[in-house]
Design an enzyme around this catalytic site. Structure first.
Site, PDB file in Angstrom:
ATOM      1  CG  HIS A  17      28.133  35.724  38.752  1.00 39.86           C
ATOM      2  ND1 HIS A  17      27.863  34.500  39.325  1.00 39.86           N
ATOM      3  CD2 HIS A  17      27.265  35.840  37.716  1.00 39.86           C
ATOM      4  CE1 HIS A  17      26.876  33.914  38.677  1.00 39.86           C
ATOM      5  NE2 HIS A  17      26.492  34.720  37.700  1.00 39.86           N
ATOM      6  CG  HIS A  19      24.290  37.779  33.791  1.00 41.66           C
ATOM      7  ND1 HIS A  19      24.741  36.905  32.826  1.00 41.66           N
ATOM      8  CD2 HIS A  19      24.294  37.087  34.968  1.00 41.66           C
ATOM      9  CE1 HIS A  19      25.002  35.733  33.380  1.00 41.66           C
ATOM     10  NE2 HIS A  19      24.748  35.812  34.683  1.00 41.66           N
ATOM     11  CG  HIS A 196      26.662  30.887  34.679  1.00 40.48           C
ATOM     12  ND1 HIS A 196      27.546  31.799  34.149  1.00 40.48           N
ATOM     13  CD2 HIS A 196      25.680  31.611  35.281  1.00 40.48           C
ATOM     14  CE1 HIS A 196      27.127  33.023  34.422  1.00 40.48           C
ATOM     15  NE2 HIS A 196      26.004  32.935  35.113  1.00 40.48           N
ATOM     16  CD  GLU A 199      22.042  29.372  38.316  1.00 39.28           C
ATOM     17  OE1 GLU A 199      21.302  30.310  38.683  1.00 39.28           O
ATOM     18  OE2 GLU A 199      22.605  29.356  37.208  1.00 39.28           O
ATOM     19  CG  ASP A 276      23.058  35.846  38.788  1.00 40.60           C
ATOM     20  OD1 ASP A 276      23.546  35.987  37.656  1.00 40.60           O
ATOM     21  OD2 ASP A 276      22.417  34.825  39.121  1.00 40.60           O
ATOM     22  CG  ASP A 277      20.485  37.878  36.451  1.00 39.85           C
ATOM     23  OD1 ASP A 277      20.919  38.251  35.349  1.00 39.85           O
ATOM     24  OD2 ASP A 277      20.575  36.696  36.848  1.00 39.85           O
TER      25      ASP A 277
END
Length: 381
Positions: A17, A19, A196, A199, A276-277
């Site tokens: 996971h 991006h 997703h 969340e 994630d980011d």
């Protein structure tokens, strides 16, 4: 005993996971912007020094930085960089997420070809073995979703692993019915499916991902912990949750003690840990994410290793193997007999020698843009 950080640094890791849009360093984007005669919104070294008040602000900033990638070759460079950086911290395998709506300057076939090329180059240089999922945005129509799946089928490569969906769940509302046909079509085509969910949406978003999208795994999924029956179902059905602790504590949970990671582990949920980011989280490494999770949720080394094993099991590159492994007894026996018959020629030394090396790029046969004919001439004897 070995220090935890040293243990995590050398531990082989799998990430499911992350991006790709959030792995591009400011220096790279500054170079790309200069080629277009543009400037970044702030100096490269401070590009990600921003505070998103909510998920909508964050997604808008993401659209902005992606616009500085002007050519497919630059996108390939970004993909190569992400895979090389992953490899440097001993991530052996990664499945990255790309949402084509962040990249309106490229067609879907261009995105698939560029990212595949970048990941291939990184693999040849010792980077992580990376695959990717293409993600829908919840603001898209059902027709646009089906068009994406058709593009995925028509331009499939060995790096394209599955279909995803992301975006602001709370703002878009429940969209499962709209995207169900696309997810079913992706599954029928052999793609993995992730969503997703849980969340910005609550437990209902998780249920929709399971019941309507028939997702193989969930990105985040943490708010399922608000519903005991749903949590029990996730445990019973062994649905993997790709949890991103630091990201959740930044955008979702204002009080650290509200995050349910420890509760989910204690309940027996299948958990993987990812970033994630990363660029938006101070250049977060997976090693640091694991260290924070260990500290936050009092995770033992055995639990940290179990999360890596769960990520291996949840990886889409193993999807067809898992279908084979789960087959009924007679079906399994039939498959084994069929495979054994088909592989029998490889018992001949000359055949083994013939296929011991590849001069034709067989792994690229069928890729978009590749036209190739293969002729095999064999003696009757």
């Amino acid at each position: 005993m070995e220090h935890l950080t040293a243990f995590l640094t050398r531990m082989p890791k799998v990430e499911l996971h992350v991006h790709l849009e959030s792995t591009m360093p400011g220096e790279m984007l500054a170079r790309f912007a200069a080629r277009q005669g543009r400037e970044l919104p702030r100096p490269a070294e401070r590009l990600y020094d921003c505070s998103a008040e909510d998920l909508s602000d964050f997604l808008a900033f993401l659209d902005n930085i992606c616009s500085f990638v002007g050519t497919p070759e630059e996108l390939a460079e970004a993909a190569e960089h992400a895979a090389l950086e992953s490899g440097r911290e001993h991530i052996l395998y990664s499945e990255m997420i790309l949402n084509p709506t962040h990249w309106p300057q490229f067609s879907v076939p261009e995105i698939i070809a560029a990212v595949t090329a970048g990941f291939d180059r990184a693999a040849a240089r010792g980077g992580a073995d990376c695959r990717f999922t293409l993600s829908l945005s919840r603001t898209q129509t059902g027709a646009e979703a089906m068009a994406l799946v058709e593009d995925m089928k028509a331009h499939r490569t060995h790096r394209l692993a599955g279909l995803s969906i992301d975006g602001n769940e709370a703002l878009a509302g429940r969209t499962g019915e709209r995207f169900r046909p696309a997810f079913l079509a992706a599954g029928a085509a052999g793609f993995g499916r992730t969503a997703h969910a849980g969340e910005s949406s609550g437990p209902d978003g998780v249920r929709d991902a399971l019941d309507l999208l028939e997702a193989d795994r969930l990105d985040h999924g943490v708010r399922a912990a608000e519903d005991a029956d749903l949590t029990a179902r996730l445990v019973r059905e062994r649905v993997p949750l790709n949890i991103c602790l630091t990201s959740n504590l930044t955008l979702l949970y204002r009080r650290r003690e509200d995050h349910p990671l420890r509760r989910l582990l204690d309940a027996g949920a299948v958990v993987t840990l990812s970033r994630d980011d990363p660029t938006f989280l101070g250049g977060l490494t997976l090693t640091e994410e694991l260290r924070r999770a260990a500290e936050f949720a009092y995770m033992s080394r055995e639990e940290l290793l179990a999360c890596q094993e769960a990520a291996v099991d949840a990886a889409f590159c193993l999807l067809h193997y898992k279908m084979f492994k789960d087959a009924a007894g007679k079906t399994l026996k039939s498959i084994l007999v069929s495979c054994n018959t088909r592989m029998e020629p490889f018992a001949i030394p000359q055949v083994r020698e013939l296929v011991s090396f590849d001069e034709m790029g067989l792994d690229r046969l069928g890729d978009a843009g590749e036209r190739r004919a293969v002729f095999a001439v064999m003696s009757d004897t």
